[in-house]
Every structure is written in C-alpha cells, then in structure tokens.
Design a protein around this motif. Structure first.
Motif, PDB file in Angstrom:
ATOM      1  N   VAL A  83       0.629  -0.678   0.003  1.00 19.50           N
ATOM      2  CA  VAL A  83      -0.264   0.089  -0.473  1.00 19.50           C
ATOM      3  C   VAL A  83       0.559   1.174   0.069  1.00 19.50           C
ATOM      4  CG1 VAL A  83      -2.020   1.755   1.368  1.00 19.50           C
ATOM      5  CG2 VAL A  83      -1.728  -1.453   1.119  1.00 19.50           C
ATOM      6  N   LEU A  84       2.265   1.042   0.801  1.00 16.59           N
ATOM      7  CA  LEU A  84       2.909   1.941   0.537  1.00 16.59           C
ATOM      8  C   LEU A  84       3.432   2.136  -0.448  1.00 16.59           C
ATOM      9  CD1 LEU A  84       3.974   4.235   3.152  1.00 16.59           C
ATOM     10  CD2 LEU A  84       6.330   3.421   3.144  1.00 16.59           C
ATOM     11  N   TRP A  85       3.811   1.432  -1.248  1.00 17.79           N
ATOM     12  CA  TRP A  85       4.503   1.823  -2.480  1.00 17.79           C
ATOM     13  C   TRP A  85       3.585   2.126  -3.641  1.00 17.79           C
ATOM     14  CZ3 TRP A  85       8.549   2.743  -5.501  1.00 17.79           C
ATOM     15  CH2 TRP A  85       8.417   1.738  -6.602  1.00 17.79           C
ATOM     16  N   ARG A  86       2.527   1.786  -3.187  1.00 17.58           N
ATOM     17  CA  ARG A  86       1.354   2.630  -4.501  1.00 17.58           C
ATOM     18  C   ARG A  86       0.912   4.110  -3.742  1.00 17.58           C
ATOM     19  NH1 ARG A  86      -3.865  -1.744  -4.903  1.00 17.58           N
ATOM     20  NH2 ARG A  86      -2.253  -3.067  -6.121  1.00 17.58           N
ATOM     21  N   ALA A  87       1.097   4.653  -2.667  1.00 15.15           N
ATOM     22  CA  ALA A  87       0.689   5.577  -2.226  1.00 15.15           C
ATOM     23  C   ALA A  87       2.044   6.771  -2.872  1.00 15.15           C
ATOM     24  CB  ALA A  87       0.955   6.107  -1.153  1.00 15.15           C
ATOM     25  N   VAL A  88       3.169   6.086  -2.247  1.00 16.59           N
ATOM     26  CA  VAL A  88       3.980   6.746  -3.092  1.00 16.59           C
ATOM     27  C   VAL A  88       4.039   7.090  -4.705  1.00 16.59           C
ATOM     28  CG1 VAL A  88       6.984   6.459  -3.052  1.00 16.59           C
ATOM     29  CG2 VAL A  88       5.682   5.722  -1.186  1.00 16.59           C
ATOM     30  N   VAL A  89       3.407   6.387  -5.818  1.00 20.81           N
ATOM     31  CA  VAL A  89       3.706   6.302  -6.708  1.00 20.81           C
ATOM     32  C   VAL A  89       2.956   7.874  -7.467  1.00 20.81           C
ATOM     33  CG1 VAL A  89       2.661   5.223  -8.721  1.00 20.81           C
ATOM     34  CG2 VAL A  89       4.635   4.044  -7.234  1.00 20.81           C
ATOM     35  N   TRP A  90       1.854   7.228  -6.675  1.00 19.32           N
ATOM     36  CA  TRP A  90       1.177   9.007  -6.734  1.00 19.32           C
ATOM     37  C   TRP A  90       1.321   9.869  -6.148  1.00 19.32           C
ATOM     38  CZ3 TRP A  90      -2.763   8.076 -10.077  1.00 19.32           C
ATOM     39  CH2 TRP A  90      -3.067   7.069 -10.653  1.00 19.32           C
ATOM     40  N   ALA A  91       1.479   9.995  -4.592  1.00 13.75           N
ATOM     41  CA  ALA A  91       2.376  11.292  -4.083  1.00 13.75           C
ATOM     42  C   ALA A  91       3.492  11.913  -5.161  1.00 13.75           C
ATOM     43  CB  ALA A  91       2.928  10.827  -3.163  1.00 13.75           C
ATOM     44  N   LEU A  92       4.608  10.402  -5.778  1.00 15.80           N
ATOM     45  CA  LEU A  92       5.945  11.783  -6.450  1.00 15.80           C
ATOM     46  C   LEU A  92       4.226  12.693  -7.730  1.00 15.80           C
ATOM     47  CD1 LEU A  92       7.949   8.937  -7.399  1.00 15.80           C
ATOM     48  CD2 LEU A  92       8.706  11.194  -6.168  1.00 15.80           C
ATOM     49  N   PRO A  93       3.491  12.495  -8.157  1.00 10.94           N
ATOM     50  CA  PRO A  93       2.853  13.763  -9.256  1.00 10.94           C
ATOM     51  C   PRO A  93       1.901  14.744  -8.623  1.00 10.94           C
ATOM     52  CG  PRO A  93       2.502  11.452  -9.509  1.00 10.94           C
ATOM     53  CD  PRO A  93       3.285  11.147  -8.863  1.00 10.94           C
ATOM     54  N   ALA A  94       1.610  14.023  -7.397  1.00 10.88           N
ATOM     55  CA  ALA A  94       0.657  15.293  -6.973  1.00 10.88           C
ATOM     56  C   ALA A  94       1.894  16.294  -6.185  1.00 10.88           C
ATOM     57  CB  ALA A  94       0.133  14.417  -5.517  1.00 10.88           C
ATOM     58  N   GLY A  95       2.664  16.121  -5.530  1.00  6.70           N
ATOM     59  CA  GLY A  95       4.157  17.210  -5.103  1.00  6.70           C
ATOM     60  C   GLY A  95       4.515  17.846  -6.562  1.00  6.70           C
ATOM     61  N   ALA A  96       4.424  17.511  -7.867  1.00  2.00           N
ATOM     62  CA  ALA A  96       5.205  18.239  -8.714  1.00  2.00           C
ATOM     63  C   ALA A  96       3.886  18.925  -9.120  1.00  2.00           C
ATOM     64  CB  ALA A  96       5.269  16.962  -9.823  1.00  2.00           C
ATOM     65  N   LEU A  97       2.423  18.392  -9.573  1.00  3.64           N
ATOM     66  CA  LEU A  97       1.520  19.091  -9.544  1.00  3.64           C
ATOM     67  C   LEU A  97       1.318  20.300  -8.306  1.00  3.64           C
ATOM     68  CD1 LEU A  97      -1.022  19.194 -10.906  1.00  3.64           C
ATOM     69  CD2 LEU A  97      -2.314  18.311  -9.570  1.00  3.64           C
ATOM     70  N   ILE A  98       1.278  20.038  -7.165  1.00  3.18           N
ATOM     71  CA  ILE A  98       0.921  21.348  -6.132  1.00  3.18           C
ATOM     72  C   ILE A  98       2.341  22.748  -6.748  1.00  3.18           C
ATOM     73  CG2 ILE A  98       1.626  21.984  -4.058  1.00  3.18           C
ATOM     74  CD1 ILE A  98       0.025  18.778  -3.054  1.00  3.18           C
ATOM     75  N   TRP A  99       4.001  21.575  -6.745  1.00  3.45           N
ATOM     76  CA  TRP A  99       4.767  23.081  -6.695  1.00  3.45           C
ATOM     77  C   TRP A  99       3.997  23.640  -8.220  1.00  3.45           C
ATOM     78  CZ3 TRP A  99       8.232  24.690  -9.941  1.00  3.45           C
ATOM     79  CH2 TRP A  99       9.381  25.421  -9.685  1.00  3.45           C
ATOM     80  N   LEU A 100       3.799  22.892  -9.082  1.00  6.84           N
ATOM     81  CA  LEU A 100       3.860  23.593 -10.339  1.00  6.84           C
ATOM     82  C   LEU A 100       2.291  24.817 -10.493  1.00  6.84           C
ATOM     83  CD1 LEU A 100       4.616  20.596 -12.841  1.00  6.84           C
ATOM     84  CD2 LEU A 100       5.563  22.393 -13.170  1.00  6.84           C
ATOM     85  N   THR A 101       1.515  24.719  -9.567  1.00  7.97           N
ATOM     86  CA  THR A 101       0.517  25.176  -9.975  1.00  7.97           C
ATOM     87  C   THR A 101       0.363  26.695  -8.531  1.00  7.97           C
ATOM     88  OG1 THR A 101      -0.120  24.521  -7.498  1.00  7.97           O
ATOM     89  CG2 THR A 101      -1.013  23.168 -10.153  1.00  7.97           C
ATOM     90  N   SER A 102       1.700  26.431  -7.656  1.00 11.40           N
ATOM     91  CA  SER A 102       1.836  27.294  -7.012  1.00 11.40           C
ATOM     92  C   SER A 102       3.571  28.218  -7.315  1.00 11.40           C
ATOM     93  CB  SER A 102       2.250  26.630  -5.842  1.00 11.40           C
ATOM     94  OG  SER A 102       1.587  26.307  -4.516  1.00 11.40           O
ATOM     95  N   ASN A 103       4.096  27.748  -7.834  1.00  6.76           N
ATOM     96  CA  ASN A 103       4.859  28.413  -9.107  1.00  6.76           C
ATOM     97  C   ASN A 103       4.836  29.107 -10.066  1.00  6.76           C
ATOM     98  OD1 ASN A 103       7.326  28.373  -6.591  1.00  6.76           O
ATOM     99  ND2 ASN A 103       6.314  26.685  -6.577  1.00  6.76           N
ATOM    100  N   ILE A 104       4.133  28.704 -11.034  1.00  9.69           N
ATOM    101  CA  ILE A 104       3.602  28.735 -12.392  1.00  9.69           C
ATOM    102  C   ILE A 104       2.586  30.590 -12.633  1.00  9.69           C
ATOM    103  CG2 ILE A 104       2.451  28.661 -14.937  1.00  9.69           C
ATOM    104  CD1 ILE A 104       3.567  26.196 -14.120  1.00  9.69           C
ATOM    105  N   HIS A 105       2.926  31.340 -12.897  1.00 12.26           N
ATOM    106  CA  HIS A 105       1.995  32.494 -12.829  1.00 12.26           C
ATOM    107  C   HIS A 105       1.116  33.026 -14.364  1.00 12.26           C
ATOM    108  CE1 HIS A 105       4.693  32.725  -8.926  1.00 12.26           C
ATOM    109  NE2 HIS A 105       3.637  34.068  -8.532  1.00 12.26           N
ATOM    110  N   ILE A 106      -0.350  33.321 -13.644  1.00 15.85           N
ATOM    111  CA  ILE A 106      -0.780  34.059 -15.182  1.00 15.85           C
ATOM    112  C   ILE A 106      -0.963  35.210 -14.563  1.00 15.85           C
ATOM    113  CG2 ILE A 106      -2.376  33.709 -16.302  1.00 15.85           C
ATOM    114  CD1 ILE A 106      -1.873  30.785 -15.763  1.00 15.85           C
ATOM    115  N   GLY A 107      -1.068  36.528 -15.140  1.00 15.57           N
ATOM    116  CA  GLY A 107      -1.179  37.542 -15.094  1.00 15.57           C
ATOM    117  C   GLY A 107      -0.939  37.968 -13.395  1.00 15.57           C
ATOM    118  N   GLY A 108       0.223  38.068 -12.785  1.00 16.13           N
ATOM    119  CA  GLY A 108       0.907  37.913 -12.450  1.00 16.13           C
ATOM    120  C   GLY A 108       0.252  37.439 -10.711  1.00 16.13           C
TER     121      GLY A 108
END
Length: 479
Positions: A310-335
């Motif tokens: 179960v932990l392995w499956r969670a880690v597999v999904w956590a990696l892209p989630a972390g990338a998505l969280i960082w991208l949504t917080s750092n990609i700016h549109i209209g300031g």
C-alpha cells in the motif's frame, strides 16, 4: 539387477522383518485403541448430552464473553479502541523520527546540493520542493500507523477473534442488505481503505462485495486521523475548560469515526434496495479454535503483503501530486499563481458549504494521499493571505508544531468553528485517495463502478456540509 541393488533390497527387507518383530503381534489393536481413545476424549469435550452441562473449555469460556449479546459489543469496542489508541499513540514517535530524517535533515541537504551544483531553481524546486517533499510527508505520516495497525489486525485474525466480530455484526449488515463478512473489510479500512477494498475478496457474492467496496471509504483510514485530531484539538477542545479539552477532542474524533460506520450501514441499505438490489446471501461462518498467533508469519503478512504494498502505491501517486502542487503554486498567469486563481474560483462555493477555497483546492491537489492535506492547506493559506515569516516559499509544504501560531494562521485565512467542524466532516465524507481509486478499478475491472465509488462520497460530503452550514447560519443568524 546388479549385485549392489540386490544387497540393498535384502538390507531393507531384513530391517523391515526386525522392526515387525519388535512391534509385536498386537500393534494393529494398539493403534485402533489409541485412535478410539483420542476420539472419545475429543467427543467428551465437544458433545453436550441431555441433562448434563457441557464441559468447560477455554474456547467456550472466551466465546461466552466475546459473542455474548451483553458483553460482545462492549468488549469489541474496547478492544478496537485500544488498538486504535496504540496505533495513533505509538505512531507519534516513529513518525517524528522519519519526518526529522527525511524533512529536517535530508531535505535541506538536497536543496544545498542542488544549489551547489548550480541547477536551475525551477528544476530543484519541482523535484525537491515538490516531488521529494510530498513523498517524504506521505512516508513519514503513513508508514508508522500502518506498520502498527496491520500487525495488530493480523494478530487478531490469526488468534481467531475476527470471525467472532463478523458473527456479532452479521445481523446488522444483513439488515442493511450487506454481507456479514463486510465487518472485517470495514475494520481493515480503518487501517487503509485500499487494503480494505482488497480484503473484500473474502465476500463470495459479487453484489455484496461491490457494496462493501463502495462503502469502504466511510471507514476513517489512518491517513485522515491526523487531520481529525488536529482540527478537533484546535477548534473543539477550546470550547470546554482546559482540563476537559483533550477528552472532548478525542470524543469528537471518535464521533466522526462512528458517523462513518453509520454512513456505511445507511449507504449499504440504500444501494441494496436500488441499483444493487438482490437477495441477501447466507453463509456458513466457521468459528475457528483460538490459537497462539504466529508472530513471524504475521509480521511478514502485515508488513510485506499489506504495509509495503500500500505504501508503494501511495508513493507512486505522491510523486506527481508533489509536482502538481509545486507547479500550481509557481506558474503565474496575470501576476498571480494558478493556485491563487483556483482559490479565488473555489472560494464562493467553498464558503457556501461552510468550507473555503483553500480547503477545496487542497483536497483536489492531495487526492493521491490524505496525509498531505494539512501541509497543503497551510502552504496554500500562506500563499492566499500573503503571510510572511511562515513556511519556506510557494509550493513548499510545511507543518507547524506551535498550535497558537497554527491557529493564528488559519484565523488569518478566515477559518471559523464552522470551518473546523465541516472540515472534520468533509475529511470523512469525500473521494477516496488515488491509491484506493486505482485499487477499486483493479478489483472491479469497471470504470463505471470506480467512478461511482469516487464521486458518491464527494456528493454526499457536499450535501452534509451544506446542511450543517445551513443549520449553523439559521441558529447563529450569520450570513
């Protein structure tokens, strides 16, 4: 036949003749007599005769208590309460150790190493602040509770107690149109909903197995306990005198868990009378004899087959989630970052149901793992309010140990008692995590039922939080 083979055969025959003479002529009679004596001894313990009391045995004595109509349920609740307490309390120290290692020590070293190598800020931000940090949070929060809960659960299973739980709860599940064995899959769901879904394989009826799968998400898994405990401590405990705060907070969390069980019965009842209508199946439930648990086999089964999988499956999904969280917080549109735009978009419907835009966005971003909901909420709150001196930057999840500082941050984001109560409810009644959704699809092989299992709790969660917010506003006169 060669000479050596002939000599070998003669040796075997000679040995057989010698052993036969040593056994004597009455060996057959002695063997039959021993068999009948053993059978008589077993029958004497197991058979009840008219006019005679059954001979007391350890199994019967224990069963009189654990399957009693008077004592069975209290003992069951007491036992599982102790198990949950051991899981939650026992996980605190190893969780802190893992977080100290992965987040306090390794994480800064990775950032320093990336800066020393001259990597672009966006690359190490995406990989280290996003993917690594999300995975570190999931491992530190998820691994210790599972490593405690699953062995305890497997020990009870190996000891022979879990079939007694199914026996006690069979009539309740039958009234709800579900299978008695769902009691065991629901209990497994309190450790991890994905493991609970896999455990439904013990149910033979496809219809009743599907009911068990669709309702397993209402069991409060260990990934949601930290959110429940934190919010209850911050918002429910302070409503009473300080010396009662801890007990009231604990009761609030237990109340949410009990509500999940009630919802399991209600939804199972509704499904069995609508889309999954059918005849309730009967099953023969064997109550195995009690036996000493096999410790090594239990550890292997629970740690390798359940925890690590179960932990392995969670880690597999956590990696892209972390990338998505960082991208949504750092990609700016209209300031403004994408996350800020989404918070603004979600805020009106969020406030309408007694939550807010930060919470709704956090649950969307944290679909891969409930363990990262609170760190994501804190990061998004800092981002939305522009608070300085807290956290380590946009897209970097963090936690606060100081409850006063944590409460001040949430208050700055517009949180109220209603927000806290509805978050506890929504934490119970919302979509399964990505690991569970993937497991549901693997177990059912149906995109239709996987979609229903994912959306049904969300719709119910919004309905419940809306009703609570409506009653709250009518009673307080708030807009």
């Amino acid at each position: 036949m060669s000479t050596s083979h002939t000599a070998q055969v003669e040796g075997i025959l000679s040995t057989a003749r010698t052993l036969r003479s040593e056994l004597g002529t009455d060996f057959h009679e002695q063997l039959v007599e021993a068999v009948f004596a053993t059978a008589a001894r077993i029958a004497d313990r197991a058979v009840s005769r008219p006019g005679e009391k059954a001979r007391p045995t350890l199994d019967r004595t224990i069963d009189r208590l654990v399957t009693s109509r008077v004592w069975g349920f209290p003992l069951m609740f007491l036992l599982f309460t102790v198990m949950f307490w051991l899981t939650i309390s026992g996980a605190n120290v190893p969780s802190a150790w893992i977080a100290w290692l992965l987040i306090d020590k390794i994480y800064p070293l990775l950032r320093e190493g990336a800066a020393g190598l001259g990597l672009p800020w966006w690359l190490w931000g995406l990989v280290i602040d996003g993917m690594y940090l999300a995975t570190a949070w999931v491992v530190s929060v998820m691994l210790p509770p599972m490593a405690i809960f699953f062995p305890l659960f497997t020990l009870l299973e190996d000891f022979g107690y879990l079939p007694r739980v199914a026996f006690n709860l069979d009539w309740l599940f039958k009234k709800a149109g579900a299978h008695g064995k769902q009691a065991m899959t629901t209990m497994m769901g309190f450790g991890c909903n994905a493991a609970g879904v896999i455990a439904t394989r013990i149910i033979d009826s496809p219809r009743e197995r599907l009911i068990a799968i669709l309702t397993n998400n209402f069991a409060l898994c260990n990934g949601r306990w930290p959110t429940q405990i934190l919010i209850a401590t911050l918002f429910i405990g302070p409503l009473v005198p300080a010396y009662l705060g801890g007990m009231v907070s604990a009761l609030a969390v237990v109340g949410v868990a009990v509500l999940g069980v009630v919802l399991t019965f209600m939804i199972a009842w509704g499904l069995s009378r609508t889309v999954l209508r059918g005849q309730v199946s009967t099953f023969s439930l064997e109550l195995p004899p009690y036996r000493p648990p096999r410790i090594l086999q239990t550890l292997y089964t629970s740690v390798i087959d359940r925890t690590i999988l179960v932990l392995w499956r969670a880690v597999v999904w956590a990696l892209p989630a972390g990338a998505l969280i960082w991208l949504t917080s750092n990609i700016h549109i209209g300031g403004r970052s994408i996350a800020e735009h989404l918070i603004t978009l979600f805020n009106p419907p969020g406030l309408f149901v007694g939550l807010n835009g930060v919470i709704l966005l956090a649950y969307i971003l944290a679909i891969p793992a409930n363990e990262i909901v609170i760190p994501t909420v804190l990061m998004l709150t800092v981002l939305a309010t522009g608070t300085t001196g807290v956290g380590q930057g946009a897209g970097v999840m963090f936690d606060l140990e100081d409850t006063n500082q944590l409460m001040a941050l949430l208050r700055s984001g517009g949180w109220t008692l209603l927000t806290g109560i509805n978050l506890m409810l929504f934490s119970l009644i919302h979509n399964p995590c990505s690991t569970t959704i993937y497991t549901i699809y693997k177990e059912t092989g149906s995109a239709k039922w996987t979609t229903i299992a994912s959306l049904m709790p969300v719709v119910l969660g919004f309905a419940v939080t809306f009703l609570v917010a409506l009653v709250w506003r009518l009673m307080t006169g708030a807009a």
